[in-house]
Design an enzyme around this catalytic site. Structure first.
Site, short mmCIF file in Angstrom:
data_model
loop_
_atom_site.label_atom_id
_atom_site.label_comp_id
_atom_site.label_asym_id
_atom_site.label_seq_id
_atom_site.Cartn_x
_atom_site.Cartn_y
_atom_site.Cartn_z
N ILE A 226 -78.23 -13.90 71.51
CA ILE A 226 -79.26 -14.93 71.64
C ILE A 226 -80.41 -14.20 72.31
O ILE A 226 -80.23 -13.52 73.33
CB ILE A 226 -78.78 -16.16 72.44
CG1 ILE A 226 -79.94 -17.08 72.83
CG2 ILE A 226 -77.98 -15.80 73.68
CD1 ILE A 226 -79.49 -18.43 73.44
N SER A 227 -81.62 -14.30 71.74
CA SER A 227 -82.74 -13.47 72.22
C SER A 227 -83.18 -13.87 73.62
O SER A 227 -82.97 -15.01 74.06
CB SER A 227 -83.93 -13.59 71.26
OG SER A 227 -83.53 -13.29 69.95
N GLN A 228 -83.84 -12.92 74.29
CA GLN A 228 -84.46 -13.16 75.61
C GLN A 228 -85.45 -14.33 75.48
O GLN A 228 -86.20 -14.39 74.50
CB GLN A 228 -85.20 -11.88 75.97
CG GLN A 228 -85.93 -11.87 77.27
CD GLN A 228 -86.93 -10.72 77.33
OE1 GLN A 228 -87.31 -10.14 76.30
NE2 GLN A 228 -87.36 -10.37 78.52
#
Ligand code: SAM
Length: 398
Positions: A61-63
């Site tokens: 899950i992206s930053q």
């Protein structure tokens, strides 16, 4: 006890807002979507950290910041029709769904797509459609799109995705073959068959695997449009690409290069070279230009203010303070007590001579390291204008 709403608010303010994302819709959407519902069980306490987190199938899950940055780059706005490639946890799709009318999102791992679907249902997010498949081919039945956001990095911008953009539509995609560094690219469809391209700097994403992306073993299957930067770019390369050649400091063309800042209220001149004559001369040339051509009237310097005030009196033709010692005696004396600053002060003095006091430029110090000098200057001033306040100030300093 975890205070997740508070952590979410902090994340939006500090990691996103203070890094320069000011789009209200994005900030509001990120305040609404509970990121803890999109991380793996046991990771909830890290949901608002400034980092990507692992999810199933070896993906991430992206930053939070990069999610916001990509949505801003894609200029996602209310009423838009948006496609996301790489559903992953579903978080980015959820954030966009709070802004736009309809989000379509494609994930190649069926397990991730199913989990994301369940999350959307649980949260009551009804304007997101999830599909399992190869996102590099897009979603032709739902095209054209105002924005397409790809959250995995490919060898280029897939042609199918470009063709599914509406005119004026934006495609945002990380591209490059270095697993540790890719470029974030924005392709805008400017006409039926024309596109423009912007590069938004270095990023790091998991690979985009599919017909118009990478194959499972890491080789290119079918590349889209050729890239302007086909190779990974190193830090020195990036600096070289951003750098501009400067003429000699005495050449008027040098100062003219800074005319681009003429409309700013504050221009900060930084350095990595405390003490070099070259920097001091460059700084003076830029300042002269901003004062002379663009009406700047405050030169505020990183120097003790009572010491700088001595220069200010000189450049604005005021009488020296009686009994004051020589300025700039304190370490590091070379910072301001040097011939380049003396020449600049003389220039300010000559220029101010021809002007009304209200039009003159002044020279001000921002530091108060020189405590005794600062205290002396305050008391000296109060003794003259408000002896009662001077008495109180003396007591307090004591
Ligand atoms: N947007 C996600 C989020 O908010 O959690 C993060 C996505 S993760 C960085 C990238 C995702 O792209 C992975 O889940 C990966 O499986 C998926 N992916 C890679 N290639 C794909 C393709 N050709 N089609 C669809 N999904 C793909």
């Amino acid at each position: 006890m975890l205070d997740l709403p508070r952590a979410r608010d902090r994340m939006v303010n500090i990691q996103v807002g203070r890094r320069g994302i000011h789009d209200r819709e994005i900030l509001q959407a990120m305040r609404e979507v509970p990121r803890e519902a999109f991380v793996e069980p046991g990771f909830e306490e890290f949901a608002y950290e400034d980092t990507p987190l692992p999810i199933a199938d070896g993906q991430t899950i992206s930053q939070p910041y990069i999610v916001a940055f990509m949505i801003e780059m894609a200029d996602v706005k209310p009423g838009d029709h948006v496609l996301e490639i790489g559903t992953g946890s579903g978080y980015a799709a959820a954030v966009m769904s709070r802004i736009v009318e309809q989000v379509y999102t494609i994930e190649r791992h069926p397990g991730l797509a199913e989990t994301a679907k369940r999350r959307f249902e649980k949260l009551g997010y009804r304007n997101i459609e999830v599909r399992t498949g190869d996102g590099t081919k897009g979603w032709p039945q739902a095209a054209p799109f105002d924005a397409i956001v790809v959250t995995a990095s490919g060898p280029g911008a897939p042609l199918a995705l470009q063709e599914q953009l509406d005119v004026g539509g934006r495609l945002v995609i990380p591209v490059g073959d270095d697993p540790d560094l890719q470029r974030l690219l924005k392709v805008t469809r400017t006409g039926a068959a024309t596109y423009s391209e912007e590069d938004f700097g270095g990023v790091r994403f998991v690979p985009l695997i599919g017909e118009q992306g990478w194959s499972e073993n890491g080789t290119v299957t079918k590349v889209g449009r050729p890239l302007r930067h086909p190779h990974p770019i190193s830090l020195p390369d990036m600096i070289a690409a951003a750098a501009e050649p400067l003429p000699d400091f005495d050449d008027p063309a040098f100062g003219a290069l800074f005319d681009r800042f003429a409309d700013r209220r504050v221009v900060l001149l930084g350095e990595a070279s405390h003490g070099t004559s070259e920097f001091y001369r460059a700084r003076a040339a830029i300042t002269r230009r901003l004062v002379e051509r663009h009406g700047f009237t405050i030169v505020a310097v990183e120097a003790d203010w009572p010491d700088a005030a001595a220069i200010d009196r000189y450049v604005r033709h005021r009488r020296p303070r009686t009994g004051a010692g020589a300025p700039f005696q304190r370490f590091p004396t070379w910072m301001w007590r040097n011939t380049d600053v003396a020449a600049f002060s003389d220039w300010m003095r000559r220029r101010n001579e021809k002007l009304e006091p209200s039009e003159q430029a002044g020279f001000y110090g921002l530091d108060i390291y020189n405590m005794s000098g600062s205290i002396g200057a305050v008391l000296d001033y109060l003794d003259r204008v408000d002896p009662q306040a001077a008495k109180i100030a003396r007591e307090r300093y004591g």
